[in-house]
Scaffold this active site. Sequence first.
Site, PDB file in Angstrom:
ATOM      1  N   LYS A   1       0.826  -1.213   0.000  1.00 56.08           N
ATOM      2  CA  LYS A   1       0.000   0.000   0.000  1.00 56.08           C
ATOM      3  C   LYS A   1       0.857   1.258   0.000  1.00 56.08           C
ATOM      4  O   LYS A   1       0.389   2.334  -0.364  1.00 56.08           O
ATOM      5  CB  LYS A   1      -0.941  -0.004   1.204  1.00 56.08           C
ATOM      6  CG  LYS A   1      -1.957  -1.150   1.190  1.00 56.08           C
ATOM      7  CD  LYS A   1      -2.925  -1.050   2.344  1.00 56.08           C
ATOM      8  CE  LYS A   1      -3.771  -2.303   2.489  1.00 56.08           C
ATOM      9  NZ  LYS A   1      -4.668  -2.543   1.362  1.00 56.08           N
TER      10      LYS A   1
ATOM     11  N   CYS B   1     -13.559  -5.724   3.068  1.00 55.51           N
ATOM     12  CA  CYS B   1     -12.980  -6.464   4.198  1.00 55.51           C
ATOM     13  C   CYS B   1     -13.318  -5.797   5.527  1.00 55.51           C
ATOM     14  O   CYS B   1     -12.534  -5.824   6.476  1.00 55.51           O
ATOM     15  CB  CYS B   1     -11.469  -6.631   4.045  1.00 55.51           C
ATOM     16  SG  CYS B   1     -10.980  -7.633   2.630  1.00 55.51           S
TER      17      CYS B   1
END
Length: 401
Positions: free
Chosen positions: A223, A359
Site C-alpha cells: 500500500k 474487508c
Amino acid sequence: MMIPSPWRADFPAIAALQRQDQTYLDNAATTQKPQALLDALTHYYANGAANVHRAQHLPGAHATQAFEDSRSKIGQWLNAGDCGQIIFTHGATSALNLLAYGLEHLFNPGDEIVISALEHHANLLPWQQLALRRDLKLIVLPLDADGLIDLATAAQLIGPRTRLLAVSQLSNVLGAWQPLPELLALAQAHDALTVVDGAQGIVHGRHDVQELGCDFYVFSSHKLYGPDGLGVLFGRNEALKQLRHWQFGGEMVLDANYHDARFRPAPLGFEAGTPPIASVIGLGATLDYLSGLDQDAVNAHEAALHDYLLKGLEARNGIRLLGKPQLALASFVVEGVHNSDLAHLLTEQGIAVRAGHHCAMPLLKSFELAGAIRVSLALYNDSEDLERFFEALDQALELLR
C-alpha cells in the site's frame, strides 16, 4: 480546475494502464510502483540473489547488507530510534496474527480486548479468534456520526479488565483519521497494550512512532508503493519482551537439539524461514524515492484531489457518502442502485474502483448495506482521472436509474 501530478511519470504502470484505457482509482487496495522500486528488484535478481544472514559468500553478504539497510530505512521512516525494533512479516495480516498468537499467554478468561466498529478484517478476526480461544470478552467501540471512534463511550468501555487495544489509524472505508492520542491514553491508563493498524495511515504523511506512543505499529509494503508479500511490525522494546515466538524454523534459532531449542530475540527471532528478501530490498528503494519528495507538496496535492472528488460526488443527486472522509478515499452508495451493478458498468468503461464490503463486513452491516463503491487516491492520480470517473459514473447512473 486542473490538478496535475508532478510524480505521475515516476510510475510506469500508469502510462501502461492509460494505453489500456484504464483509470486506476483503487489505491487503498494496492498501489502502483515507482521506477526506483523496479530498478532495485531488477538489480537484486540480475546481479545474484542470495539468502540473508546465513552465508559467508559475497552474494550472501551483499543481500544481507541490502536487507538490513532497508530495516534501518524503515526505522528512520517511522523515527523508531532505539525505542523498538522493526520485524518483517509476509503482510500486515501476518503481523497482526503474530501479535495475537505471540501475546496469547498474557490473557486469562474474562480479560478484555478492545477494538473498534470500523476495523478491517485483518484487525478484527485475529482478536476475535483469540477471544474465542481464551474465553475473553471482545469489546467493540462504536462510531459517532462522522465515522470517528466515539471517545466518550470509549472512556466508559476501556477499563481495568482491558488488556489490549487494537485500532486502525485511518479507516479503509470511511477515510477518517481516528483519535489515536486520546484512545491510546485511555488504554495506557489501565496498563493495556496498544496496537495500531497503520495499513492506510502509513501512506499519507510521516508518522513518528515515538510520538504516537503505541506498543506495536503494523503496515503493509504494497500500500506504500512497495512490493507485495511484505508486512512491517514495529514493536516497542518493552512490549517485545512479552511476545512469544509463534512460528519456528530456520534463522530464528540460537541453539537446537532434538528435544529442545533456544530462540533469538527480536527482530530475527520472529522472522522464521527465508524472509521476502527482494521485497524488503525493494521497500527500501521505495522509501528512498519517497524521502526525496517534497512532503508538503504531496500533502497539498492529495488534499486538493480529495476535495475535488468529494465536491464531484456531492454535486450528483442520490449519492450518499459513508461517514465524513477526510483524505485519500471516499466510499458511497447510490439510492436505488446496487453497488455491484454500478461497479460493473464503471469497469466496462475502464474505471478501476472497488465495490463490496472492503474487508469490513461488520461495518457495512452496521450501515445496513451489502456493500459500497470506494474511490481511493494516490500521489500519481490527477484531476483528469477524476473527470474520467465522473463521466463514467454519470453514464452508468443514466443506464441504471
